[in-house]
Every structure is written in C-alpha cells, then in structure tokens.
Scaffold this motif. Structure first.
Motif, PDB file in Angstrom:
ATOM      1  N   HIS A  26      23.969  48.396  40.228  1.00  0.00           N
ATOM      2  CA  HIS A  26      25.025  49.123  39.513  1.00  0.00           C
ATOM      3  C   HIS A  26      26.366  48.727  40.126  1.00  0.00           C
ATOM      4  O   HIS A  26      26.580  48.919  41.325  1.00  0.00           O
ATOM      5  N   ILE A  27      27.230  48.176  39.315  1.00  0.00           N
ATOM      6  CA  ILE A  27      28.484  47.616  39.822  1.00  0.00           C
ATOM      7  C   ILE A  27      29.674  48.392  39.272  1.00  0.00           C
ATOM      8  O   ILE A  27      29.765  48.649  38.072  1.00  0.00           O
ATOM      9  N   MET A  28      30.581  48.755  40.164  1.00  0.00           N
ATOM     10  CA  MET A  28      31.844  49.398  39.795  1.00  0.00           C
ATOM     11  C   MET A  28      32.964  48.408  40.089  1.00  0.00           C
ATOM     12  O   MET A  28      33.010  47.813  41.165  1.00  0.00           O
ATOM     13  N   MET A  29      33.862  48.240  39.117  1.00  0.00           N
ATOM     14  CA  MET A  29      34.898  47.217  39.254  1.00  0.00           C
ATOM     15  C   MET A  29      36.247  47.742  38.790  1.00  0.00           C
ATOM     16  O   MET A  29      36.348  48.451  37.789  1.00  0.00           O
ATOM     17  N   GLY A  30      37.291  47.369  39.528  1.00  0.00           N
ATOM     18  CA  GLY A  30      38.674  47.634  39.128  1.00  0.00           C
ATOM     19  C   GLY A  30      39.521  46.451  39.539  1.00  0.00           C
ATOM     20  O   GLY A  30      39.321  45.878  40.606  1.00  0.00           O
ATOM     21  N   MET A  31      40.458  46.058  38.695  1.00  0.00           N
ATOM     22  CA  MET A  31      41.229  44.846  38.933  1.00  0.00           C
ATOM     23  C   MET A  31      42.723  45.089  38.760  1.00  0.00           C
ATOM     24  O   MET A  31      43.143  46.092  38.188  1.00  0.00           O
ATOM     25  N   LEU A  32      43.517  44.125  39.227  1.00  0.00           N
ATOM     26  CA  LEU A  32      44.948  44.124  38.954  1.00  0.00           C
ATOM     27  C   LEU A  32      45.211  43.354  37.660  1.00  0.00           C
ATOM     28  O   LEU A  32      44.435  42.486  37.267  1.00  0.00           O
ATOM     29  N   SER A  33      46.327  43.663  37.038  1.00  0.00           N
ATOM     30  CA  SER A  33      46.653  43.022  35.763  1.00  0.00           C
ATOM     31  C   SER A  33      47.162  41.598  35.938  1.00  0.00           C
ATOM     32  O   SER A  33      47.304  40.860  34.963  1.00  0.00           O
ATOM     33  N   THR A  34      47.411  41.192  37.189  1.00  0.00           N
ATOM     34  CA  THR A  34      48.022  39.882  37.441  1.00  0.00           C
ATOM     35  C   THR A  34      46.994  38.784  37.658  1.00  0.00           C
ATOM     36  O   THR A  34      47.360  37.632  37.871  1.00  0.00           O
ATOM     37  N   ARG A  51      32.305  36.428  34.345  1.00  0.00           N
ATOM     38  CA  ARG A  51      31.189  35.511  34.062  1.00  0.00           C
ATOM     39  C   ARG A  51      30.187  35.474  35.223  1.00  0.00           C
ATOM     40  O   ARG A  51      28.986  35.334  35.007  1.00  0.00           O
ATOM     41  N   HIS A  52      30.684  35.596  36.443  1.00  0.00           N
ATOM     42  CA  HIS A  52      29.793  35.588  37.611  1.00  0.00           C
ATOM     43  C   HIS A  52      29.107  36.937  37.810  1.00  0.00           C
ATOM     44  O   HIS A  52      27.947  36.987  38.223  1.00  0.00           O
ATOM     45  N   ILE A  53      29.821  38.019  37.526  1.00  0.00           N
ATOM     46  CA  ILE A  53      29.338  39.358  37.866  1.00  0.00           C
ATOM     47  C   ILE A  53      28.413  39.955  36.798  1.00  0.00           C
ATOM     48  O   ILE A  53      27.386  40.563  37.113  1.00  0.00           O
ATOM     49  N   LEU A  54      28.770  39.782  35.543  1.00  0.00           N
ATOM     50  CA  LEU A  54      28.052  40.471  34.460  1.00  0.00           C
ATOM     51  C   LEU A  54      26.546  40.190  34.426  1.00  0.00           C
ATOM     52  O   LEU A  54      25.758  41.114  34.199  1.00  0.00           O
ATOM     53  N   PRO A  55      26.092  38.950  34.642  1.00  0.00           N
ATOM     54  CA  PRO A  55      24.650  38.701  34.557  1.00  0.00           C
ATOM     55  C   PRO A  55      23.813  39.467  35.575  1.00  0.00           C
ATOM     56  O   PRO A  55      22.609  39.629  35.390  1.00  0.00           O
ATOM     57  N   LEU A  56      24.440  39.960  36.638  1.00  0.00           N
ATOM     58  CA  LEU A  56      23.704  40.629  37.712  1.00  0.00           C
ATOM     59  C   LEU A  56      23.723  42.146  37.593  1.00  0.00           C
ATOM     60  O   LEU A  56      23.027  42.836  38.324  1.00  0.00           O
ATOM     61  N   ALA A  57      24.538  42.665  36.674  1.00  0.00           N
ATOM     62  CA  ALA A  57      24.735  44.116  36.594  1.00  0.00           C
ATOM     63  C   ALA A  57      23.783  44.747  35.589  1.00  0.00           C
ATOM     64  O   ALA A  57      23.701  44.307  34.439  1.00  0.00           O
ATOM     65  N   ASP A  58      23.076  45.772  36.033  1.00  0.00           N
ATOM     66  CA  ASP A  58      22.340  46.620  35.089  1.00  0.00           C
ATOM     67  C   ASP A  58      23.283  47.654  34.492  1.00  0.00           C
ATOM     68  O   ASP A  58      23.154  48.035  33.333  1.00  0.00           O
ATOM     69  N   THR A  59      24.227  48.101  35.307  1.00  0.00           N
ATOM     70  CA  THR A  59      25.283  49.015  34.853  1.00  0.00           C
ATOM     71  C   THR A  59      26.615  48.489  35.378  1.00  0.00           C
ATOM     72  O   THR A  59      26.696  48.044  36.522  1.00  0.00           O
ATOM     73  N   LEU A  60      27.630  48.527  34.532  1.00  0.00           N
ATOM     74  CA  LEU A  60      28.979  48.158  34.958  1.00  0.00           C
ATOM     75  C   LEU A  60      29.909  49.328  34.668  1.00  0.00           C
ATOM     76  O   LEU A  60      30.109  49.703  33.511  1.00  0.00           O
ATOM     77  N   ILE A  61      30.442  49.932  35.742  1.00  0.00           N
ATOM     78  CA  ILE A  61      31.418  51.010  35.599  1.00  0.00           C
ATOM     79  C   ILE A  61      32.800  50.402  35.807  1.00  0.00           C
ATOM     80  O   ILE A  61      33.099  49.877  36.878  1.00  0.00           O
ATOM     81  N   ILE A  62      33.620  50.464  34.795  1.00  0.00           N
ATOM     82  CA  ILE A  62      34.953  49.868  34.867  1.00  0.00           C
ATOM     83  C   ILE A  62      35.967  50.968  35.121  1.00  0.00           C
ATOM     84  O   ILE A  62      36.035  51.960  34.392  1.00  0.00           O
ATOM     85  N   THR A  63      36.742  50.778  36.176  1.00  0.00           N
ATOM     86  CA  THR A  63      37.706  51.798  36.580  1.00  0.00           C
ATOM     87  C   THR A  63      39.061  51.159  36.850  1.00  0.00           C
ATOM     88  O   THR A  63      39.276  49.986  36.531  1.00  0.00           O
ATOM     89  N   GLU A  64      39.969  51.928  37.441  1.00  0.00           N
ATOM     90  CA  GLU A  64      41.310  51.428  37.725  1.00  0.00           C
ATOM     91  C   GLU A  64      41.674  51.714  39.173  1.00  0.00           C
ATOM     92  O   GLU A  64      41.492  52.842  39.645  1.00  0.00           O
ATOM     93  N   PRO A  65      42.182  50.712  39.903  1.00  0.00           N
ATOM     94  CA  PRO A  65      42.670  50.976  41.257  1.00  0.00           C
ATOM     95  C   PRO A  65      43.922  51.844  41.200  1.00  0.00           C
ATOM     96  O   PRO A  65      44.650  51.828  40.212  1.00  0.00           O
ATOM     97  N   ASP A  66      44.140  52.592  42.240  1.00  0.00           N
ATOM     98  CA  ASP A  66      45.341  53.430  42.325  1.00  0.00           C
ATOM     99  C   ASP A  66      46.471  52.567  42.865  1.00  0.00           C
ATOM    100  O   ASP A  66      46.831  52.628  44.035  1.00  0.00           O
ATOM    101  N   PHE A  67      47.017  51.711  41.979  1.00  0.00           N
ATOM    102  CA  PHE A  67      48.046  50.761  42.395  1.00  0.00           C
ATOM    103  C   PHE A  67      48.901  50.400  41.203  1.00  0.00           C
ATOM    104  O   PHE A  67      48.415  50.353  40.063  1.00  0.00           O
ATOM    105  N   ARG A  68      50.164  50.119  41.467  1.00  0.00           N
ATOM    106  CA  ARG A  68      51.123  49.981  40.370  1.00  0.00           C
ATOM    107  C   ARG A  68      50.809  48.824  39.421  1.00  0.00           C
ATOM    108  O   ARG A  68      51.171  48.878  38.253  1.00  0.00           O
ATOM    109  N   LYS A  69      50.115  47.787  39.894  1.00  0.00           N
ATOM    110  CA  LYS A  69      49.830  46.632  39.048  1.00  0.00           C
ATOM    111  C   LYS A  69      48.412  46.667  38.480  1.00  0.00           C
ATOM    112  O   LYS A  69      47.848  45.642  38.113  1.00  0.00           O
ATOM    113  N   LYS A  70      47.827  47.852  38.393  1.00  0.00           N
ATOM    114  CA  LYS A  70      46.429  47.960  37.958  1.00  0.00           C
ATOM    115  C   LYS A  70      46.246  47.483  36.522  1.00  0.00           C
ATOM    116  O   LYS A  70      47.159  47.552  35.687  1.00  0.00           O
ATOM    117  N   MET A  71      45.053  46.978  36.247  1.00  0.00           N
ATOM    118  CA  MET A  71      44.683  46.613  34.885  1.00  0.00           C
ATOM    119  C   MET A  71      44.044  47.813  34.214  1.00  0.00           C
ATOM    120  O   MET A  71      43.198  48.503  34.807  1.00  0.00           O
TER     121      MET A  71
END
Length: 458
Positions: free
Chosen positions: A351-359, A367-387
C-alpha cells in the motif's frame, strides 16, 4: 544594543526562531544560480572557506547517503567532521552538523547576527539580496571555520554544481554521484546539459570520483577533468564493486580499487543503489588515504560503513504494521524504490501513499511505482509548491491507461488522514510505503517518531 545598517538600526536576534524566521524570509528571492553574492559574503568575512578542507559532493540522487557514509567512516577513523546537507528532514539545524550533532541554537543565533548586516548591505546593491541557501551556506562555512574547526567538511551541493553556491570552495576531492532528470527547469533538459552543470565542481588538480554511468554524461565529466589536469576515478574504470550478500537491513559487497581490494564491506542501508553510494564513498576515502595522508584503520573504517544511516531513504519507521518511507521524488529515485521493493522487501500486499510537488516531472515516477501498488493513496505535502492530489490522481489514471492490473486509488488531500488510512489497511504481512517529495517524508517522520510537526525545508 542595536546594530546599524546604513540608516537603519535593528536589534540583534536573541532567540533561534527569530534567526530561522529571518533566514527563511529570504526564500522568496528564490534560486538564483551564480556566485557573485556568496563571493562577496566570503570576502566580507575574511574568506573563512580558505581555512577548511572540503569533500564536495554533487549529483542528482545519492548525495545525502554518500555524505552520510563519508561522515560515518571518517568519524569512526577518529576525524572530526562537519557535514552540510539539504534539504533538512526535521529541523532547520539538521543541515549544519558537526560529528553528526546539529549546530546549537545559540551558535546559530550568533552566526546569523554576524552575517545579517552583510546580507542587508548586499541587498541594497545591484546584486540584490542573497538567497536563503546562500545565507545558509555562508553560516555553515563560518560555523566550521570559526566555531568547531573540523578536520574535514563534507559539503553537499544545493542544485547543480557549476553555479551552485557551494562551488565557492576548492575541495581536496570532488565527488559526483550520478546524473538524472531533476531540476531540468534550471539545469537543462538533457543529460548532457545536466552533466555539464554537475561537472562544474571539478577544480584544477583536485581528484574526481564518480559513479556516473551514462556514456554521454561520463564523457563530459572526463573532458572537464582533462581540462583541469586532474585524475578521474570512474566506476568500472578505476574501481568496481560486487554484491555478495543482501537481506533486509544488511548488504555486503566486495570492492576492487586501484590501490587495493577489500573483500567484505557491510552496510545496513537498504537498496542496491546504496552499494553504489558506498563504493563511491570508499573510493573517495581511498583517494584521501593515498594522496592526502588520511590515516584510517580498516577495522574502524568498516565499522563506520556499517553504522552509516540516512533518514528518509528506504527507512523503516515502524514494524507493526511495517511502514517504510522513501523520498523518491524523481524518476531515478522511483526506479530505485521500485527495485528495492522487488529485491529487498517481502509482503503480501503493498500500500503506497504518495505526495508530490508541482514542479517535478511525475509521469515517469508513476510508471515505476504503479505496477507495485495494490493500493495508491494520493495526498498533498504541507508545502507551498504542492501538487494538487486530484491532478496527480488524474496523471496516475493517464499512466495506467487500459492496464488490467490497477491499484485501488484513494484521493485524500490531508496527509494525516491519508496516513491513518494507510496504516489501518496495512495487515500483518503487508507493507506500507510513504514516498514522493521529501517535504511529505519530513512530516510523516516527525509525526510517527516524535508526534510533532516538522520544520521541513530546503
């Protein structure tokens, strides 16, 4: 008592939060490649950088781990070591270490008060205000040159190399970990352009050690080393390594070098990429032994390698349920994480949780991560440039396309709620992974380990 800057007077800082707030107030000046402002600061401070021995480390990935291994090995051999790295994981003071201990609050306040009038003066010139990273680098150099006097400083570049602020120094050895696709908006949109920037840390007569493997990137480094009339120690040319054993929290490799071979080196860092970082660190230390009269007994040296740790990279924060964090924020980092999940860790479901910056460029990361995840929780970092989590989720859907093996995707912008969901769904034989930007890793680490908020930042 106040200090005067031109016609303005201001009181010296007395509390560490005041000093840190002032340094961080320079963040809006952004990243401005160039050495003019740091050169002027060093001149005003009577060139403290000239009093120190530096190991200068550049590269796309692996800089922090390589710095950690070098620091641990040198300390084990009895040397006093300063280590300057970024971004910091938990506290602002993490970036300035002496023998793996953070700078004290009182010393940071004192040094900030010394540098502040110089910064204010420069900000009134045509050069404009020094940036947050320029000021942080100046504080680090002043700390090592006037307060703690280490035998050697392990200095990590901030961004690139040629025009990076840290390139103010002339090191005793230059280290380039690898070349990958990161900060392409600043460093260039090809491997060759990025390699040119990283190779900018190479100085006349200063030996260079690298694990860069792309032929086009290595050729640029080779050309620069030749122009500087210095020796290049490249992986698989002057040195090599072979993994002989691997399990979770222990890897063993044999090292072959130009001066000698070492049959058994043990590290507790996880991931095949850490073997390469360790071999790079070992070759760097061999250069110091051979040419700089560094004395390191093998038993101490190898103990230093075994003790080396680096937070936020393939770090198991919790065993029940298992929670792994890894700051895989670019394609190369994601590939490394994916390989480790295949080779090193055993689990029923991931189970993978991911948060990224917009830059950043995330399609190849996914492409590398998705094939390994049974669950993908997409979240947002607490940072001004978050995606935005919705945008990242849509990108994940685009990458998946009509793929029949699809993870269950959950969108939860609040990272604390996302972490709760992740840990709730992770059964006994499963593995929970938090990955993406180091700003998210920083928050999760502080929350899980210390039940506090992080001060994360670049």
């Amino acid at each position: 008592m106040s200090e005067t800057n031109g016609s303005r007077a201001y009181a010296p800082f007395t509390e560490v939060h005041q000093a840190i707030d002032w340094i961080n107030s320079l963040i809006p000046f952004g990243i401005r490649p160039g050495l003019e402002r740091i050169e002027l600061m060093m001149e005003r401070l009577q060139h403290p950088e000239r009093r120190l021995k530096f190991i200068h480390v550049a590269g796309t990935n692996g800089k922090g781990s390589t710095c950690a291994i070098l620091t641990s090995a040198l300390m084990a051999a009895g040397y006093d070591v300063g280590t300057f790295t970024s971004p910091y994981i938990e506290k602002f003071t993490n970036r300035f270490k002496y023998n793996n201990e953070d700078i004290s609050d009182s010393v940071l306040v004192d040094l900030t008060n010394q540098i502040r009038p110089i910064v204010e003066d420069i900000s009134q010139t045509s050069l404009g205000s020094p940036t947050m990273f320029e000021v942080s680098t100046a504080i680090a150099i002043l700390f090592y040159a006037t307060v703690c006097y280490p035998d050697v400083v392990v200095l990590e570049t901030g961004l690139g190399g040629r025009l990076d602020v840290t390139n103010i120094v002339t090191p005793i050895v230059s280290v380039i970990t690898n070349i990958g696709h990161d900060h392409m908006d600043i460093l260039g949109d090809t491997i060759e352009k990025i390699a040119f920037e990283k190779a900018g840390i190479i100085k006349p007569g200063v030996p260079v050690v690298t694990t860069v493997e792309q032929p086009e990137a290595l050729e640029i480094i080779r050309t620069k080393a030749s122009e500087c009339q210095t020796t290049l120690y490249a992986l698989n040319e002057k040195f090599s390594f072979e993994r002989t054993h691997a399990m979770e929290n222990e890897q063993v490799f044999a090292f072959q070098g130009p001066f000698r071979d070492i049959k058994k080196v043990v590290i507790t860092l996880n991931g095949a990429h850490q073997l390469k970082n360790a071999a790079l660190a070992l070759m760097t230390l061999e250069v110091l032994r051979q040419y700089m009269a560094f004395v390191m007994e093998d038993e101490q040296l190898l103990q230093g390698f075994k003790q080396a740790a680096w937070p936020g990279r393939l770090e198991m924060l919790r065993e029940q349920p298992r929670l792994l964090v890894d700051g895989a924020h670019n394609p190369e980092g994601a590939e490394t994480l994916a390989q480790a999940l295949k080779d090193t860790y055993r689990f029923d479901q991931c189970h993978i949780m991911m948060g990224m910056l917009s830059t950043k460029h995330h399609r190849d990361v996914l492409r590398h991560i998705l094939p390994l995840a049974d669950t993908l929780i997409i979240t947002e970092p607490d940072f001004r440039k978050k995606m935005d989590a919705e945008d990242l989720a849509q990108l994940a859907e685009d990458v998946l396309g009509s793929d029949s093996k699809r993870p269950h995707i959950i969108i939860e912008p609040d990272w604390r709620k996302a972490l709760d969901q992740l840990q709730t769904m992770t059964a006994q034989g499963d593995l929970a992974v938090v990955t993406g930007t180091l700003y998210l890793i920083s928050d999760v680490r502080s929350h899980v380990l210390y039940q506090t908020d992080s001060q994360k930042g670049w």
